[in-house]
Design an enzyme around this catalytic site. Sequence first.
Site, PDB file in Angstrom:
ATOM      1  N   GLN A 108      12.515  10.300  -2.212  1.00  0.00           N
ATOM      2  CA  GLN A 108      11.973  11.231  -1.237  1.00  0.00           C
ATOM      3  C   GLN A 108      13.068  11.868  -0.390  1.00  0.00           C
ATOM      4  O   GLN A 108      14.220  11.420  -0.373  1.00  0.00           O
ATOM      5  CB  GLN A 108      10.996  10.501  -0.319  1.00  0.00           C
ATOM      6  CG  GLN A 108      11.624   9.331   0.415  1.00  0.00           C
ATOM      7  CD  GLN A 108      10.627   8.305   0.879  1.00  0.00           C
ATOM      8  OE1 GLN A 108       9.475   8.610   1.131  1.00  0.00           O
ATOM      9  NE2 GLN A 108      11.071   7.068   1.001  1.00  0.00           N
TER      10      GLN A 108
ATOM     11  N   GLY B  73       5.863  -3.583  -3.991  1.00  0.00           N
ATOM     12  CA  GLY B  73       5.072  -4.638  -3.387  1.00  0.00           C
ATOM     13  C   GLY B  73       4.043  -5.243  -4.312  1.00  0.00           C
ATOM     14  O   GLY B  73       3.766  -6.445  -4.250  1.00  0.00           O
TER      15      GLY B  73
ATOM     16  N   GLN C 260       3.596  -0.177  15.833  1.00  0.00           N
ATOM     17  CA  GLN C 260       4.202  -1.419  15.341  1.00  0.00           C
ATOM     18  C   GLN C 260       3.550  -2.647  15.974  1.00  0.00           C
ATOM     19  O   GLN C 260       3.242  -3.626  15.283  1.00  0.00           O
ATOM     20  CB  GLN C 260       5.711  -1.435  15.648  1.00  0.00           C
ATOM     21  CG  GLN C 260       6.446  -0.124  15.475  1.00  0.00           C
ATOM     22  CD  GLN C 260       6.765   0.206  14.025  1.00  0.00           C
ATOM     23  OE1 GLN C 260       6.325  -0.490  13.116  1.00  0.00           O
ATOM     24  NE2 GLN C 260       7.531   1.253  13.812  1.00  0.00           N
TER      25      GLN C 260
ATOM     26  N   ASP D 238       2.348  -1.522   5.430  1.00  0.00           N
ATOM     27  CA  ASP D 238       2.728  -0.356   6.204  1.00  0.00           C
ATOM     28  C   ASP D 238       3.173   0.732   5.235  1.00  0.00           C
ATOM     29  O   ASP D 238       4.251   1.274   5.343  1.00  0.00           O
ATOM     30  CB  ASP D 238       3.876  -0.754   7.140  1.00  0.00           C
ATOM     31  CG  ASP D 238       4.202   0.320   8.153  1.00  0.00           C
ATOM     32  OD1 ASP D 238       3.415   1.255   8.290  1.00  0.00           O
ATOM     33  OD2 ASP D 238       5.263   0.208   8.783  1.00  0.00           O
ATOM     34  N   SER D 239       2.335   1.002   4.266  1.00  0.00           N
ATOM     35  CA  SER D 239       2.777   1.903   3.210  1.00  0.00           C
ATOM     36  C   SER D 239       1.611   2.570   2.514  1.00  0.00           C
ATOM     37  O   SER D 239       0.887   3.343   3.106  1.00  0.00           O
ATOM     38  CB  SER D 239       3.646   1.138   2.209  1.00  0.00           C
ATOM     39  OG  SER D 239       2.936   0.069   1.654  1.00  0.00           O
TER      40      SER D 239
END
Length: 355
Positions: free
Chosen positions: A105, A212, A136, A229-230
């Site tokens: 990216q 993951g 967070q 978180d993706s």
Amino acid sequence: MHVGGVFLIILTTTLAGFIPPVVSIRPDYNHKVLQAKATTIFTNHKRTNSTAFISNIMTNDDQQPLNGMDLIVNGWFHERGSLWPGQAMSIQVKEILYHGRSKFQDVLIFSSTNYGNVLVLDGVIQVTERDEFSYQEMMAHIPLFAHPNPEKVLVIGGGDGGILREIAKHPGVKEIYICEIDEDVIIFSKKYLPTLAEGYQDPRVTVKIMDGAKFMEDNQDVFDVIITDSSDPIGPASVLFETPFYNAMHKSLRDGGIVCTQGESVWLHLDIIKPLMDSIRQTYSTVEYAYTTIPSYPSGQIGFIIAGKNRGSCKKPLREPSDEQTETLRYYSSEIHEASFVLPAFAKKSICEEK
């Protein structure tokens, strides 16, 4: 906030180096733009092939890789995407700190006049130093304080390190694993976002530069908490409404474990949130929605899908922050933990099961 998960496995060979300027792919929002459009496409056209799929998700005919610098006009960075049509977030740029392209990216980091340093992936804001703590803290502490004794935690994505920083505030956690597929995000976050990346300094942290989903396949019945978180849970085809990624997380959890994933915005994505929550209720004993406010994300709000394996609700914390932890927290508290599950009437009617 960063790439890692089943969606990447499915689309990497099709889309790598092939992201249009307006369609943004950022780990937590990363797949939002593509997936939301893809959901509509595949719902209406079940047999759409990959070529037609790509054509439909493009917002223009330019199939060149995105250049983040093109989004800076007259000293202002402009974030715009097809999942938040008719609106854009603009931040005034002070200095470009880094711009380049990783294997996956476009990576842009700049200092701003009012938001501190800003990380942008494929044209979409990941974090700003001004408001990152609200995301967070809530993403990490809601599941951690809802668990009676979390000892082993997995983070999928989150290469900037902010989630690690928050997990590290829990002395009872013995092992912290992070799967981040794009090492460049880690490298440049350590250099330009040190207040987030300080989480990597904790000796309990083990970094895996890999996908993951593969890591979870090799580590089943292992983790007390998994924070994703993706990748978004809604994929490019109807098959992903069967939630294979959520099933993988479920298998990787111990009994009593908790999953927390990015859960879109109630102002923009109710049509995505409801089917997702319905589909994973078939696997998880509890599925709930909480949210936080954050100015630099579209519409100033983002949610969390919080699901449990053979356990009850996560709406009330089972433990409270110690005095030492409280001194480090800027957003999370036991009170806001409970309050974050209280939804506006329109959202509750739309996404919550009626009893």
